[in-house]
Design a protein around this motif. Structure first.
Motif: not given
Ligand code: GLC
Length: 517
Positions: A297-316
């Motif tokens: 659930s967090v990964i899916a939400l993160s991809l949707e929120a952070f993989e947007v134009e001019g940005a990308s996801a991070t994993w920490v």
């Protein structure tokens, strides 16, 4: 074509604890330069250096007295130039850490502001009269105790962290101008980007009102969960709009990653995008239990929120402020195995993994004797809160005590019991080590990433496991399966590329695999 930073694996160097070149027991910039090959051989694309600026070290460098000079403990500006040149020479990018929420109380602005109640510099910090003989409001410092301390004339100043870290007043234009100068200073020097400390801070509610009394902290003590008036104000993203214009005006795709210490993906997501930061750390994932349902659930939400134009996801999963993930996931060999599984899963996703020095060795949190601890969190809480020293012990380069190749002197924090067995040299000599697992996984990721779609498709998996796929432009797909707690599940059909622990045709709990289908 993705930008270099969109999928970069970034290695966090906690400079004090990485490598000491001059024998004073504290890591330094020439030490980093001498050991860059370790980071390159690991397969990282970039490194992030924690603050090395002039500082009285009340918070080990996150209390900055001069943002444009190097503390003598860490080296000189010439050492920064040498590090940048050496890193760039072997294809590594370099991010530096900016600390815009506060300065040191030994910053020249604050020195004058504190001493002279009539100084115009007072307005660049948050000085206020007290209330009923006490501080102006009931805000608490993140490090414990009141968030206010008193000037000699009786006025109070705000510090959301240590008393030696006064908060700037970001409603003052001079603060903006100064930080734009600092940004340009480092961009002109050739850094590839910035990690922005407490990026969700900066502005406070204009009236500095008390916070609602009935808020409960949410597990990990996220900032803003109990003090919404002190953090995450609407105005702060406009700062990054301007900073994005500045960074984007430089050649070479400079990047900004924010330490946005907020509890949910949507709250963090407000900080990233085309006219905002390029990236923000994904702390909701770090705080989630290692459980397939929670992770999916967090990964899916993160991809949707952070993989947007001019940005990308991070994993920490680890950094210098939290308990190392091998320990959080249970410690010992089982904890390390789960840590590898978690890491392998994240390395299969689009976006940037941020790796903390020592996690490639499977280091666990060290339990330091009280007299060795130095974190202001420990000191300010009178020893009630353990503090962060346990994830900051020096990196063991060799098995030989007392310096373990880190120092010829006495290390600023003592090595823990794992130092000999988990040294870089010991693990380098063992093809089955945690270190070699990281090297193999990062090399494979590098080989695959240009061909893999950014889209992630979720596949059916039994409860307690998760599975996703990314299409390979050369045909077929990469499948990643993580089993957190299901009875052993079949390895997906196809070519087994890598497993976080040995597998047969079944993936046991606490294990992840990559399969090419
Ligand atoms: C960030 C840093 C932490 C520091 C604090 C204050 O959370 O990561 O180490 O103590 O900011 O600057």
């Amino acid at each position: 074509m993705p930008r270099w930073w969109q999928d970069a694996a970034v290695y966090q160097v906690y400079v004090r604890s990485f490598a000491d070149s001059d024998g004073d027991g504290v890591g330094d910039l020439p030490g980093v330069t001498a050991r860059l090959q370790h980071i390159a051989a690991l397969g990282a694309d970039a490194l992030w250096l924690t603050p090395f600026y002039r500082s009285p070290m009340a918070d080990h460098g996150y209390d900055v007295a001069d943002q444009c000079d190097v503390d003598p403990q860490f080296g000189t500006l010439a050492d920064v130039d040498a590090l940048l040149a050496a890193a760039h020479g072997i294809g590594l990018k370099v991010l530096v850490d900016l600390v815009p929420n506060h300065s040191s109380d030994e910053h020249p602005w604050f020195v004058e502001a504190l001493a002279d109640p009539t100084s115009p510099l007072r307005d660049r910090y948050l000085f206020r009269p007290g209330r009923g003989g006490g501080p102006p409001n009931a805000w608490q410092s993140v490090f414990g105790g009141p968030a206010w301390s008193q000037a000699p004339d009786g006025a109070w100043y705000l510090h959301l962290f240590d008393a030696k870290q006064p908060d700037f007043d970001w409603r003052h234009p001079a603060v903006h101008a100064e930080w734009e100068r600092i940004l340009r200073f480092w961009l002109d020097r050739g850094v590839d980007g910035f990690r922005i400390d407490v990026a969700h801070g900066l502005y406070k509610a204009a009236d500095l009102a008390d916070n609602p009394p009935d808020l409960e902290p949410d597990g990990v003590l996220f900032h803003a969960s109990t003090m919404p008036n002190a953090w995450d104000q609407p105005e702060v993203v406009d700062v990054y709009r301007r900073w994005r214009e500045i960074t984007d005006s430089y050649p070479g795709d400079r990047v900004m990653v924010g330490e946005v210490f907020l509890s949910t993906v949507p709250k963090v997501a407000r900080f990233v995008g085309r006219e905002r930061l390029h990236q923000a750390f994904n702390f909701p994932l770090l705080a989630a239990p290692l459980d397939a349902t929670a992770w999916q659930s967090v990964i899916a939400l993160s991809l949707e929120a952070f993989e947007v134009e001019g940005a990308s996801a991070t994993w920490v999963l680890s950094n210098h402020d939290v308990i190392r993930h091998a320990t959080r996931y249970g410690g010992g060999e089982p904890g390390r195995a789960r840590a590898r599984a978690a890491t392998l899963t994240l390395l299969g996703l689009p976006g940037s993994p941020y790796l903390y020095e020592g996690e490639e060795l499977g280091l666990e949190q060290d339990d330091l004797p009280a007299e060795a601890r130095q974190d202001p969190v420990w000191l300010r809480s009178g020893g009630r809160v353990p503090g962060r020293d346990g994830c900051r012990t020096p990196l063991p380069w060799t098995a030989e005590p007392p310096g373990h190749g880190f120092t010829k002197g006495t290390p600023w924090l003592p090595f823990g019991p794992q130092a000999a067995a988990r040294s870089v040299a010991a693990e380098d000599a063992d093809p089955g080590s945690h270190l070699w697992f990281y090297r193999t996984a990062l090399a494979l990721r590098r080989e695959l990433r240009a061909h893999l779609a950014r889209e992630v498709r979720w596949l059916d998996a039994p409860p307690g496991a998760l599975c996703f796929a990314r299409t390979d432009s050369r045909g077929g797909e990469l499948r990643v399966l993580l089993n957190t707690s299901a009875p052993a599940v079949p390895v997906p059909a196809g070519e087994l590329l890598l497993a976080s622990s040995p597998v047969t045709d079944l993936v046991p709990p606490g294990t992840a695999v990559w399969v090419k289908v």
